[in-house]
Design an enzyme around this catalytic site. Structure first.
Site, mmCIF file in Angstrom:
data_model
loop_
_atom_site.group_PDB
_atom_site.id
_atom_site.type_symbol
_atom_site.label_atom_id
_atom_site.label_comp_id
_atom_site.label_asym_id
_atom_site.label_seq_id
_atom_site.Cartn_x
_atom_site.Cartn_y
_atom_site.Cartn_z
ATOM 1 N N HIS A 231 21.109 -8.759 -16.283
ATOM 2 C CA HIS A 231 21.202 -9.538 -15.043
ATOM 3 C C HIS A 231 20.194 -9.058 -14.004
ATOM 4 C CE1 HIS A 231 22.067 -12.168 -11.910
ATOM 5 N NE2 HIS A 231 22.025 -11.132 -11.122
ATOM 6 N N TYR A 235 16.411 -10.233 -10.916
ATOM 7 C CA TYR A 235 15.974 -9.930 -9.548
ATOM 8 C C TYR A 235 14.694 -9.096 -9.560
ATOM 9 C CZ TYR A 235 20.460 -11.880 -8.525
ATOM 10 O OH TYR A 235 21.521 -12.737 -8.482
ATOM 11 N N HIS A 382 19.253 -23.901 -15.927
ATOM 12 C CA HIS A 382 19.398 -23.039 -14.739
ATOM 13 C C HIS A 382 18.198 -22.102 -14.583
ATOM 14 C CE1 HIS A 382 20.698 -19.703 -12.249
ATOM 15 N NE2 HIS A 382 20.720 -18.894 -13.289
ATOM 16 N N PHE A 383 17.899 -21.341 -15.640
ATOM 17 C CA PHE A 383 16.951 -20.248 -15.369
ATOM 18 C C PHE A 383 15.489 -20.674 -15.319
ATOM 19 C CE2 PHE A 383 17.658 -19.165 -20.044
ATOM 20 C CZ PHE A 383 16.360 -19.320 -20.478
ATOM 21 N N HIS A 384 15.187 -21.888 -15.837
ATOM 22 C CA HIS A 384 13.794 -22.318 -15.669
ATOM 23 C C HIS A 384 13.466 -22.604 -14.206
ATOM 24 C CE1 HIS A 384 13.416 -22.395 -20.006
ATOM 25 N NE2 HIS A 384 12.122 -22.443 -19.813
ATOM 26 N N ARG A 445 22.416 -24.640 -26.347
ATOM 27 C CA ARG A 445 21.102 -24.052 -26.130
ATOM 28 C C ARG A 445 20.618 -23.439 -27.442
ATOM 29 N NH1 ARG A 445 21.829 -18.290 -22.877
ATOM 30 N NH2 ARG A 445 19.571 -18.206 -23.211
ATOM 31 N N ARG A 446 19.359 -23.099 -27.527
ATOM 32 C CA ARG A 446 18.773 -22.409 -28.680
ATOM 33 C C ARG A 446 19.114 -23.105 -29.992
ATOM 34 N NH1 ARG A 446 20.237 -16.129 -27.066
ATOM 35 N NH2 ARG A 446 18.342 -15.777 -25.879
#
Ligand code: HAS
Ligand code: CU1
Length: 562
Positions: A231, A235, A382-384, A445-446
């Protein structure tokens, strides 16, 4: 004579050269990793181009191999190398002091050798373990050893940044650390807290296991150690972009930063709250007490707060700037920003994408809601937004200013890069929003979906239009990437150089509300104390679970499922 001039190019400030080497290597990794993105987007549109890709690049055997390269090179390697190059330079320049140059080069070489070592098994299809490398999937030892060297390189950079800061403090007693340096040092300290999990996972479990010295590994233990780092690594990707948003964007937009102490508070909050939250990736994992999952949920909500403060501070800085230039209206002022500057264009588009990406993150963080979206395309959707749009675009914008600044080489065809930045934003937003919706319809996903039997593909017929949209977004991104990489590499590879007086400057933001005379700023400057506190909290939150899982070590042998 010409060679001599070239040799002397960086003599005024040698950190320029090592920074340039980092940034160049970062973009080489991003170029290779990005290549696979459109193929993945076409996969979800039901178009299987992997047999064709294998003809072109015979070493690429599957969607999963491409996906592993994509995740490792883009998310892990590009972000880290760019941060090493950019932050080290910005900190040194702001402090007007050099880091220990021999150590800086040692760190670059570690990263380079690690990258080559990890790339060999990745390209040979010997480490198709995806970027999370969950055991019991077992890759070639070279992959784990190479990855470990890349992490060691990052830890050497932690040392460089902290040592430089401590030296500056000794020479400037009683003065607050300049803002960009403060943000850089805190980023590296945060990473040092975050990296503990991965270092233990690699050294104690993965490397001995892949070499055959350890019979088996405990998958839950490995996953828990992985997410300790996994996680806060996000950041570690995000904060270097925040350094640009706080430290450079207001200046390049033609104005000032709203508040300097608020920026420091944001970074300090990240130092303390980034790491003790990893269980929000393991809500669905059995064997972790729901009490601790709840603790991590609450702490995850806390770590969204500094981003919400950032949304306020950056928007306020931009709005004040634009209104001072005559901007009017609720959103009409936006037109007055200095959009021609690549830092402004790329950072602001990136920040807009993060409004959507951050909102999705808060959904994921909710213990119960996450069960709906976990392991669906919602997650890459989300993470793109934060990493592939907000962070990557910001770094691209900064690179378009930093490369000519460091090398004296003018940007080749800047308008093409601007078009590429806008298309990248449009392509990513289209893809990510589509993936969120597909995820809600249950698309996993994947999944090498284009290679599956028609009846399996048919199970997701409800999501068909979103899947086609995904393919279209992939095509837009292919054009965007071609434009941006063309400009970056054409700029790097040309021999033309501007005379020193004409080279672009990297401007640091001044603040409307500054650090002078504030006690709070001096309290926040006691970084060794805050760093120590961050370690105490992360150990307190993780050790009970880790000790318990370790005490019932399940020894799983390795599998090669590809
Ligand atoms: Fe996340 C999964 C929760 C932020 C990356 N995340 C992932 C994964 C990645 C990732 C890579 O709780 C997948 C890992 C895997 O492969 O399995 N994430 C969050 C939360 C936040 C968050 C609460 N994520 C990020 C960032 C990432 C990133 C940043 C990369 C850089 N995420 C999760 C959870 C999961 C997860 C669960 C696991 C889900 C599962 O089931 O597997 C927060 O930090 C977000 C806070 C952000 C905000 C937005 C603030 C907005 C800003 C922009 C303002 C705009 C301006 C522009 C100023 C509240 C700062 C104004 C301009 C004008 C012109 C008007
Ligand atoms: Cu997370």
């Amino acid at each position: 004579m010409a060679t001599l001039a070239r040799k002397d190019e960086y003599a005024d400030f040698p950190v320029k050269k090592v920074s340039l080497y980092y940034i160049t290597l970062a973009f080489v990794a991003l170029l290779i990793g990005t290549l696979f993105g459109p193929f993945q987007a076409f996969n979800y549109a039901g178009v299987n181009l992997y047999p064709a890709l294998e003809k072109l690049l015979p070493f690429i055997k599957s969607y999963y191999q491409g996906l592993t390269l994509h995740g490792v090179l883009n998310a892990i390697v590009f972000t880290q190398l760019f941060a090493q190059g950019a932050l080290l330079y910005l900190q040194s320049r702001e402090m007007r002091m050099l880091p220990q140059m021999g150590v800086a080069w040692f760190s670059w070489w570690l990263a380079f050798v690690g990258l080559v070592m990890a790339a060999i098994p990745l390209l040979l299809n010997d480490a198709t373990v995806l970027y999370t490398f969950y055991p019991p999937l077992k890759g070639h030892p070279l992959f784990y050893i190479g990855a470990a060297l890349i992490i060691v390189s990052s830890l050497v950079t932690v040392y460089l940044s902290v040592e430089l800061w401590a030296r500056w403090k000794r020479q400037n007693p009683g003065k607050p650390t300049p803002l960009v340096s403060y943000m850089s040092v805190v980023t590296w300290m945060m990473w040092a807290v975050a990296a503990v999990g991965l270092v233990v996972e690699a050294v104690v479990l993965l490397i001995p296991w892949s070499l055959g010295w350890l019979k088996g590994v405990d998958p839950l233990l490995a996953r828990t150690l992985f997410w300790w780092t996994g996680h806060p690594i996000v950041y570690f990707w995000l904060l270097p972009a925040y350094v640009t948003w706080y430290g450079l964007l207001p200046k390049h937009a033609g104005g000032k930063l709203f508040s300097d102490p608020l920026a420091r508070l944001v970074f300090l909050a990240f130092l303390i709250f980034s790491s003790p939250v990893g269980f929000h990736h393991q809500f669905a994992d059995p064997g972790i007490d729901p009490f601790w999952k709840l603790v991590h949920t609450v702490l995850t909500m806390m770590v969204a707060v500094p981003s919400l403060i950032t949304a306020f501070t950056i928007a306020a800085s931009l709005e004040i700037t634009a209104r001072e230039k005559g901007g009017r209206g609720v959103i009409g002022w936006v037109a007055k920003l200095n959009w021609k500057d690549p830092i402004v264009l790329a950072s602001v588009l990136g920040a807009i994408s993060f409004i959507v990406g951050g909102a999705g993150g808060i959904v994921n963080a909710s213990f119960t809601l996450d069960y709906v979206v976990h392991n669906t395309t919602w997650i890459p959707g989300h993470f793109h937004l934060p990493v592939a749009t907000a962070v990557t675009l910001t770094h691209m914008g900064l690179a378009l200013v930093l490369i000519p600044h460091l090398t004296g080489k003018p940007v080749v065809r800047l308008p093409l890069a601007r078009a590429g930045i806008v298309l990248w934003f449009v392509g990513m937003m289209t893809m990510a929003v589509g993936m969120h919706v597909m995820g809600l319809m249950g698309v996993p996903r994947r999944a090498w979906i284009s290679n599956m039997a028609p009846n399996v593909q048919g199970a997701y017929s409800e999501a068909a239009s979103m899947m086609v949209l995904n393919g279209i977004a992939g095509a837009i991104l292919l054009i965007a990437a071609t434009l941006i990489f063309y400009v970056i590499f054409a700029t790097l590879l040309q021999s033309r150089r501007l005379p020193p007086a004409e080279r672009p400057e990297v401007g640091f933001s001044e603040a409307i509300s500054g650090p002078e005379g504030r006690r709070s700023v001096m309290v926040m400057d006691r970084l060794f104390f805050w760093w120590g506190l961050a370690y105490v909290i992360v150990f307190a939150v993780y050790l009970p679970t880790i000790v318990r899982i370790w005490s019932t070590f399940v020894s799983a042998p390795g599998f090669r499922l590809w």
